[in-house]
Design a protein around this motif. Structure first.
Motif, PDB file in Angstrom:
ATOM      1  N   ARG A   1      -3.510   4.591   7.503  1.00  0.00           N
ATOM      2  CA  ARG A   1      -4.930   4.370   7.784  1.00  0.00           C
ATOM      3  C   ARG A   1      -5.177   2.926   8.218  1.00  0.00           C
ATOM      4  NH1 ARG A   1      -9.126   5.556  10.397  1.00  0.00           N
ATOM      5  NH2 ARG A   1     -11.111   4.908   9.455  1.00  0.00           N
TER       6      ARG A   1
ATOM      7  N   LEU B   1       0.822  -1.207   0.000  1.00  0.00           N
ATOM      8  CA  LEU B   1       0.000   0.000   0.000  1.00  0.00           C
ATOM      9  C   LEU B   1       0.859   1.261   0.000  1.00  0.00           C
ATOM     10  CD1 LEU B   1      -2.727  -0.925   2.655  1.00  0.00           C
ATOM     11  CD2 LEU B   1      -2.925  -1.050   0.165  1.00  0.00           C
TER      12      LEU B   1
ATOM     13  N   ASP C   1      -2.079   5.088   2.892  1.00  0.00           N
ATOM     14  CA  ASP C   1      -3.000   3.984   3.170  1.00  0.00           C
ATOM     15  C   ASP C   1      -2.477   3.088   4.298  1.00  0.00           C
ATOM     16  OD1 ASP C   1      -4.731   4.895   1.269  1.00  0.00           O
ATOM     17  OD2 ASP C   1      -4.178   3.440  -0.271  1.00  0.00           O
TER      18      ASP C   1
ATOM     19  N   LYS D   1     -11.176  -1.105   5.201  1.00  0.00           N
ATOM     20  CA  LYS D   1      -9.863  -1.723   5.059  1.00  0.00           C
ATOM     21  C   LYS D   1      -9.806  -2.608   3.819  1.00  0.00           C
ATOM     22  CE  LYS D   1      -6.628  -4.790   7.464  1.00  0.00           C
ATOM     23  NZ  LYS D   1      -6.381  -5.592   8.678  1.00  0.00           N
TER      24      LYS D   1
ATOM     25  N   LEU E   1      -9.337  -0.461   0.836  1.00  0.00           N
ATOM     26  CA  LEU E   1      -7.950   0.002   0.747  1.00  0.00           C
ATOM     27  C   LEU E   1      -7.043  -1.077   0.163  1.00  0.00           C
ATOM     28  CD1 LEU E   1      -7.519   1.819   4.199  1.00  0.00           C
ATOM     29  CD2 LEU E   1      -7.580   2.898   1.932  1.00  0.00           C
TER      30      LEU E   1
END
Length: 728
Positions: free
Chosen positions: A196, A189, A193, A310, A313
């Protein structure tokens, strides 16, 4: 040793049966620990060498205050080990990267294993207060590893070099799984991201702990106190005695009953009082959903929203799509299609069962419409009427220690292993019973410990867990310490522990998980024992259940606890004739919960954000599939710990999926004419119980069975397919 904590769930309650940095400076996700907070090893039993038999934790020496300092020490050691891997100037190799990662975190693994198991089985208010912070720290360390760019680059380098490395299959598979673990936890990622994902993981850890604590508080907080002896009508002597003992233990007059599942099922089946059945029924189904301080409605909504975010993402449509990618079902739709294949005949059968019960009521002096709190009670009456069979007739033949001996003997015949009671070993509770498990030559397989009874300090349900996994690296052989945990009713002093046949099957089931953990011969802990996709790991447990009901086993080991007489063949035949009775109900309540789980986790972030009432969402989903109001899902969301505080999110369907495998697998033994067929048993042991995650689950099953499984034995076993149907 890394597996001990790295793959654990946030509350450590998903253990089988159930059940796991941007730069060098970011390998420490929380504040550095001051030197003075790290205790001397000799002062903390969790950090000292365990001079105990078989390396069992010294439970009697461990105090509540030992856990957090030991956690800090374990984190410090792990960070140093990870930093050594990342900062190495040598090119990445299997040994200095993959193997170094696999063997890191020994102290942290040991501490988290003890903490997770003790808080699940023998907790207290102090430990409950520690859980959120403990698992928050664990989650942060896990993220620090998987989201470390420099570490991932080294792992990726070894993975890409695999064709040239000439590793054996176990080492090669460890590389493959390690690389996949990093990918699926966000290693690729963007930096934004990743941050997060860390936030989401930290919050999910807190929510999962709170959900679990709410459920324990609600379950333990409910009491049905009976003071009028007339209201005991229908209850067995053993249930009356246990109710009296429970009341006395709390200094109360009368008979006390709680929401422990064994107590609940027995009371709902036996109690003549319709009003009391409704009180217990409502107490059970409205746990953590009554608007009080332990209401978990908002926790559920936040959990599904965060999981959906999630997953997005990570590049997936929803959490279920992410979860099922590496499981046997592959996609949420395939899981739902499979569930509906069994749901339709199951629901039809349940409607027939309801009609039979209503007819029984209509023919009696009582006139009422059958409701959910009547089902267990009336189903037993119909069974007695149809089959002249009362389940209570079985209990005198199913004494706990005799049934434990029976599963030991079955395992011995199948897998050529030995069991020996252990004395003078540390225990976390006086009721725990330990055994040494060994090969015929005396070499150690592992230690098995049985914790069978319910108590306020223990979470509900039945599960397998472990204090130590198995490995064999550089000649150091480490054998596992495995536990089975049940929640049987503690009998009054002097009374035997007598089981229902369902409880016998549960005992066999959990021991199947234990065997999966004990018999492993894989040398790397990451892929040894009970590893694998959820819809496969129930198979080694569920296939063991089949032996529990075989006449050859029953007549040999099921003996009357007072007379020693073997169970009469006539009673066995009645039990078998009634085996599929109420199967519509059992199938429907289970699949209803499985569909709820999948539908919660098939929500996109936008869809999840739009839901404000968990109960209304449940109503809409179950109405869509046609669930009749007289049947409750086995788990409503507020007490669905498998998926909201355990490791089965988008995976509760796994029990039924695994039933394809166990039904097909046991059919091979039956077809051979020998339920202990040595050739089949050898294949089962080598390709399932010993094999861990050495290959994908589909391949492991084919190696055992020689072909893909057929769903026909499953449908036939549930009574939804006749012996002639499906035959070619």
């Amino acid at each position: 040793m890394l597996k001990n904590w790295l793959f654990a769930t946030v509350t450590a309650t998903a253990l089988l049966a159930a059940c796991s940095n941007e730069t060098k400076t970011e390998t420490t996700p929380s504040e550095p620990v001051a030197e003075e907070t790290s205790p001397a090893t000799s002062d903390n039993p969790l950090l000292a060498e365990w001079d105990t038999p078989f390396g069992i934790p010294p439970f009697g020496e461990i105090e509540n205050d030992d856990y957090m300092p030991a956690l800090e020490q374990g984190i410090e050691e792990l960070r140093a080990e990870i930093d050594a891997i990342v900062s190495s100037e040598e090119p990445a190799t299997f040994e200095n990267t993959i193997l170094a990662l696999e063997t890191s975190g020994e102290t942290l693994g040991r501490v988290s294993s003890v903490f997770g198991n003790v808080t699940a089985t023998d907790t207290n208010d102090v430990l409950r207060g520690m859980e959120a912070e403990f698992y928050k720290r664990i989650t942060a360390e896990r993220d620090a590893i998987y989201l470390n760019d420099a570490l991932f680059e080294r792992v990726k380098s070894v993975y890409e070099d695999l064709p040239e490395l000439e590793l054996d299959r176990q080492a090669e598979r460890l590389v493959e799984l390690t690389y996949r673990d990093f990918q699926r936890r966000g290693a690729e990622l963007s930096a934004e991201d990743k941050e997060r994902v860390k936030e989401i993981n930290a919050r999910l850890s807190e929510i999962g702990t709170k959900f679990s604590q709410n459920l324990v508080a609600e379950t333990n907080g409910f009491e049905l106190l009976i003071t009028d002896e007339a209201n005991l009508s229908g209850l067995s002597e053993s249930l009356i005695n246990s109710g009296r003992a429970a009341a006395e233990a709390k200094g109360k007059e009368g008979w006390l009953y709680n929401l422990n599942r064994s107590t609940y099922e027995a009371f709902m089946t036996q109690a003549d009082s319709r009003d009391l059945r409704k009180k217990l029924f409502d107490g059970y189904r409205f746990r953590a959903a009554n608007g009080g301080p332990n209401d978990s409605g908002e926790l559920i909504l936040e959990t599904v929203r965060l999981r959906a975010e999630k997953a997005q993402l990570m590049g997936y449509e929803n959490h279920a799509a992410f979860q099922l990618e590496t499981r046997m079902a592959k996609t949420p739709q395939q899981a739902i299609d499979f569930l509906l294949l069994v749901w339709e005949p199951g629901l039809a059968r349940a409607k027939e069962e309801l009609a039979d019960m209503q007819a029984l009521v209509d023919a009696s002096e009582d006139q009422y419409k059958v409701e959910g709190h009547d089902w267990w009670y009336l189903a037993e009456k119909v069974r007695q009427d149809k089959y002249a069979f009362d389940d209570s007739q079985l209990k005198p033949y199913f004494e706990l220690s005799a049934m434990r001996d029976s599963v030991f003997e079955v395992s011995k015949k199948l897998f050529n292993i030995e069991f020996e009671p252990l004395d003078d070993v540390p225990l976390w509770n006086d009721t725990v019973v330990p055994f040494k498990v060994s090969n015929p030559d005396g070499s150690l397989i592992g230690v098995f410990m049985a914790d069978n009874y319910a108590r306020d300090s223990k979470r509900g349900g039945a599960w397998m867990s472990g204090y130590r996994g198995a490995s064999e690296i550089d000649g150091e052989v480490v054998r596992p310490i495995v536990t089975n945990n049940l929640n049987l009713i503690q009998p009054a002093e002097g009374d035997p522990t007598l089981l229902s046949f369902d409880e016998v099957e549960t005992l066999y089931h959990e021991f199947g998980h234990a065997l999966h953990g004990l018999l492993t011969t894989i040398r790397y802990e990451r892929m040894s024992g009970v590893g694998g996709p959820r819809d496969y790991t129930e198979f080694p447990a569920q296939i063991m259940e089949h032996w529990a009901g075989e006449p050859e086993v029953l007549t040999a080991y099921a003996k009357h606890y007072e007379t020693g007489e073997p169970i009469p063949m006539e009673l066995v035949e009645k039990m078998q004739a009634a085996a599929n009775f109420n199967e519509g109900f059992r199938t429907t309540e289970y699949i209803a919960a499985s569909l709820l789980d999948l539908r919660w986790h098939m929500l996109t972030p936008e869809e999840a954000a739009a839901i404000t009432d968990p109960r209304e969402f449940e109503r809409q989903v179950l109405e869509e599939y046609g669930l009749i109001p007289e049947i409750e899902p086995r788990y409503r969301s507020p007490y669905f710990s498998h998926v909201f505080s355990g490791g089965y999110s988008a995976g509760y369907y796994a029990y039924l999926w695994s039933e394809i495998l166990d039904s097909d697998g046991f059919a091979a033994f039956k077809k051979s004419g020998d339920i202990f067929n040595p050739d089949l048993a050898k294949k089962l042991k080598q390709n399932v119980y010993e094999a861990g995650e050495i290959e994908e689950a589909d391949e492991l099953y084919r190696r055992f069975r020689g072909a893909d499984p057929s769903p026909e034995p499953l449908l036939r076993n549930r009574g939804f397919l006749s012996e002639d149907d499906g035959e070619s």
